[in-house]
Motif scaffolding. Structure first.
Motif, PDB file in Angstrom:
ATOM      1  N   ILE A  50     -12.209 -30.342  -3.490  1.00 55.78           N
ATOM      2  CA  ILE A  50     -12.341 -30.381  -4.958  1.00 55.78           C
ATOM      3  C   ILE A  50     -13.726 -29.801  -5.263  1.00 55.78           C
ATOM      4  CG2 ILE A  50     -12.215 -31.824  -7.029  1.00 55.78           C
ATOM      5  CD1 ILE A  50     -10.965 -34.012  -5.265  1.00 55.78           C
ATOM      6  N   PRO A  51     -13.831 -28.538  -5.596  1.00 53.96           N
ATOM      7  CA  PRO A  51     -15.146 -27.863  -5.668  1.00 53.96           C
ATOM      8  C   PRO A  51     -15.976 -28.207  -6.907  1.00 53.96           C
ATOM      9  CG  PRO A  51     -13.412 -26.337  -6.265  1.00 53.96           C
ATOM     10  CD  PRO A  51     -12.715 -27.595  -5.845  1.00 53.96           C
ATOM     11  N   ILE A  52     -16.191 -29.508  -7.095  1.00 51.49           N
ATOM     12  CA  ILE A  52     -16.977 -29.946  -8.253  1.00 51.49           C
ATOM     13  C   ILE A  52     -18.454 -29.616  -8.062  1.00 51.49           C
ATOM     14  CG2 ILE A  52     -17.764 -31.964  -9.559  1.00 51.49           C
ATOM     15  CD1 ILE A  52     -15.071 -33.256  -9.022  1.00 51.49           C
ATOM     16  N   LEU A  53     -18.969 -29.810  -6.832  1.00 53.35           N
ATOM     17  CA  LEU A  53     -20.396 -29.613  -6.591  1.00 53.35           C
ATOM     18  C   LEU A  53     -20.835 -28.166  -6.853  1.00 53.35           C
ATOM     19  CD1 LEU A  53     -23.089 -30.802  -5.709  1.00 53.35           C
ATOM     20  CD2 LEU A  53     -22.421 -30.417  -3.328  1.00 53.35           C
ATOM     21  N   PRO A  54     -20.201 -27.157  -6.261  1.00 55.00           N
ATOM     22  CA  PRO A  54     -20.628 -25.777  -6.572  1.00 55.00           C
ATOM     23  C   PRO A  54     -20.411 -25.409  -8.031  1.00 55.00           C
ATOM     24  CG  PRO A  54     -18.651 -25.784  -5.191  1.00 55.00           C
ATOM     25  CD  PRO A  54     -19.168 -27.187  -5.207  1.00 55.00           C
ATOM     26  N   ALA A  55     -19.347 -25.936  -8.648  1.00 52.76           N
ATOM     27  CA  ALA A  55     -19.102 -25.635 -10.061  1.00 52.76           C
ATOM     28  C   ALA A  55     -20.193 -26.231 -10.940  1.00 52.76           C
ATOM     29  CB  ALA A  55     -17.734 -26.175 -10.485  1.00 52.76           C
ATOM     30  N   ALA A  56     -20.602 -27.495 -10.642  1.00 47.31           N
ATOM     31  CA  ALA A  56     -21.657 -28.139 -11.425  1.00 47.31           C
ATOM     32  C   ALA A  56     -22.995 -27.443 -11.213  1.00 47.31           C
ATOM     33  CB  ALA A  56     -21.764 -29.615 -11.037  1.00 47.31           C
ATOM     34  N   LEU A  57     -23.273 -27.041  -9.974  1.00 48.65           N
ATOM     35  CA  LEU A  57     -24.520 -26.323  -9.701  1.00 48.65           C
ATOM     36  C   LEU A  57     -24.545 -24.978 -10.430  1.00 48.65           C
ATOM     37  CD1 LEU A  57     -24.878 -27.070  -5.885  1.00 48.65           C
ATOM     38  CD2 LEU A  57     -26.549 -27.689  -7.640  1.00 48.65           C
ATOM     39  N   ALA A  58     -23.411 -24.290 -10.465  1.00 49.26           N
ATOM     40  CA  ALA A  58     -23.352 -23.006 -11.160  1.00 49.26           C
ATOM     41  C   ALA A  58     -23.544 -23.198 -12.662  1.00 49.26           C
ATOM     42  CB  ALA A  58     -22.018 -22.319 -10.876  1.00 49.26           C
ATOM     43  N   TRP A  59     -22.808 -24.136 -13.250  1.00 49.82           N
ATOM     44  CA  TRP A  59     -22.922 -24.354 -14.696  1.00 49.82           C
ATOM     45  C   TRP A  59     -24.349 -24.752 -15.080  1.00 49.82           C
ATOM     46  CZ3 TRP A  59     -20.594 -23.544 -19.228  1.00 49.82           C
ATOM     47  CH2 TRP A  59     -21.074 -24.255 -20.343  1.00 49.82           C
ATOM     48  N   ASP A  60     -24.876 -25.762 -14.382  1.00 47.28           N
ATOM     49  CA  ASP A  60     -26.223 -26.227 -14.718  1.00 47.28           C
ATOM     50  C   ASP A  60     -27.271 -25.154 -14.439  1.00 47.28           C
ATOM     51  OD1 ASP A  60     -25.088 -28.600 -15.455  1.00 47.28           O
ATOM     52  OD2 ASP A  60     -26.416 -29.862 -14.245  1.00 47.28           O
ATOM     53  N   GLY A  61     -27.031 -24.327 -13.424  1.00 43.36           N
ATOM     54  CA  GLY A  61     -27.968 -23.240 -13.133  1.00 43.36           C
ATOM     55  C   GLY A  61     -27.992 -22.204 -14.246  1.00 43.36           C
TER      56      GLY A  61
END
Length: 285
Positions: free
Chosen positions: A223-234
């Protein structure tokens, strides 16, 4: 580079109270790795080492006159690494070592205890600290040293109203502040953020082993929540980040007497050609 777009203060996922604590821990740990672990071949020094070198260069021999307080320290971020590099340099030159203190509105005491135990010069404040009204004992060290406030990947989190209040409190009770960001409002920054998200996917097994957390693998691959959250917040962090001139405009209009405060800034590449450490250091002279 000139800003790609005007500053926008959009929302970041990590700021939201509904973001699960377990995911927030992984999120902050991934950012710490970004600060402190150099990528083979493409990075000679990690960003945290560059920050330490900037502080040593800009403060020069006066650096031993300061105590450093990290506001918005999160999980500790780069500060333990910075402290180690700076004090190793000072000891090599037989100069007086300096202290660093971790603080946050939401203290991460469990992690801070472990990093503080590894150094006699690293401390933490267990109580919640509001950067707009810093406790006197933090910004007026008992040993008489000057106080330097650190904002590592943090100052962009504050809107103009809060940022101005923080700067006013800083001018009233401290002797300087240093802002370090790994992003700005440029195309290169958006590319760097994308690489960070992709890197999180690639390095998920390493994170799972390093942190002894299978959740790092689950929330990166399954469930790729971590890379998605890092991308959005970045991306949002890039849009939120102020240019040095914008920081200075807030400083000069914050309602405090800043006539004796001098601001310097710069940008140093850490991941060619898209990753930069952007810094702003302001001191009372």
């Amino acid at each position: 580079m000139a800003p790609l777009v005007p500053r926008m203060h959009l929302f970041e996922i990590d700021d939201q109270p509904w973001f699960p604590p377990a995911l927030r821990t992984l999120f902050q740990a991934a950012l710490t790795v970004t600060w402190t672990l150099p990528l083979p071949v493409v990075q000679s020094d990690p960003p945290a080492k560059i920050v330490a070198q900037v502080l040593l260069q800009e403060l020069g021999p006066d650096i031993s006159d300061y105590s450093f307080v990290d506001f918005c320290a999160g999980a500790g971020g780069p500060t333990p690494f910075i402290e180690n590099v700076i004090n190793a340099h000072l000891r090599q030159g037989n100069a007086r070592t300096v202290n660093f203190t971790l603080t946050d509105l939401h203290p991460n005491i469990q992690y801070w205890e472990s990093v503080a135990a590894a150094s006699p010069h690293l401390f933490y404040e267990s109580r919640s600290v509001d950067a707009t009204k810093a406790p006197r004992h933090l910004v007026k060290p008992a040993d008489g040293r000057k106080s330097m406030r650190l904002f590592n990947l943090a100052f962009h989190h504050f809107d103009d109203y809060l940022a101005a209040r923080i700067l006013k409190d800083t001018v009233g009770s401290s002797d300087g502040f240093a802002i370090f960001e790994l992003q700005d409002r440029s195309l290169a920054s958006f590319v760097a953020v994308t690489l960070l998200a992709v890197g999180t996917l690639v390095l998920a097994p390493y994170y799972a082993l390093k942190w002894r957390s299978p959740l790092a693998l689950v929330f990166s691959w399954l469930i790729p929540i971590l890379p998605a959250a890092l991308a959005w917040d970045g991306y949002v962090s890039s849009l939120r980040t102020r240019e040095p001139e914008e920081v200075e405009a807030l400083l000069r209009s914050c309602g405090a007497d800043t006539s004796r405060w001098e601001l310097r800034s710069g940008s140093i590449v850490h991941l060619w050609p898209v990753g930069y450490v952007n810094w702003t250091i302001c001191r009372k002279v």
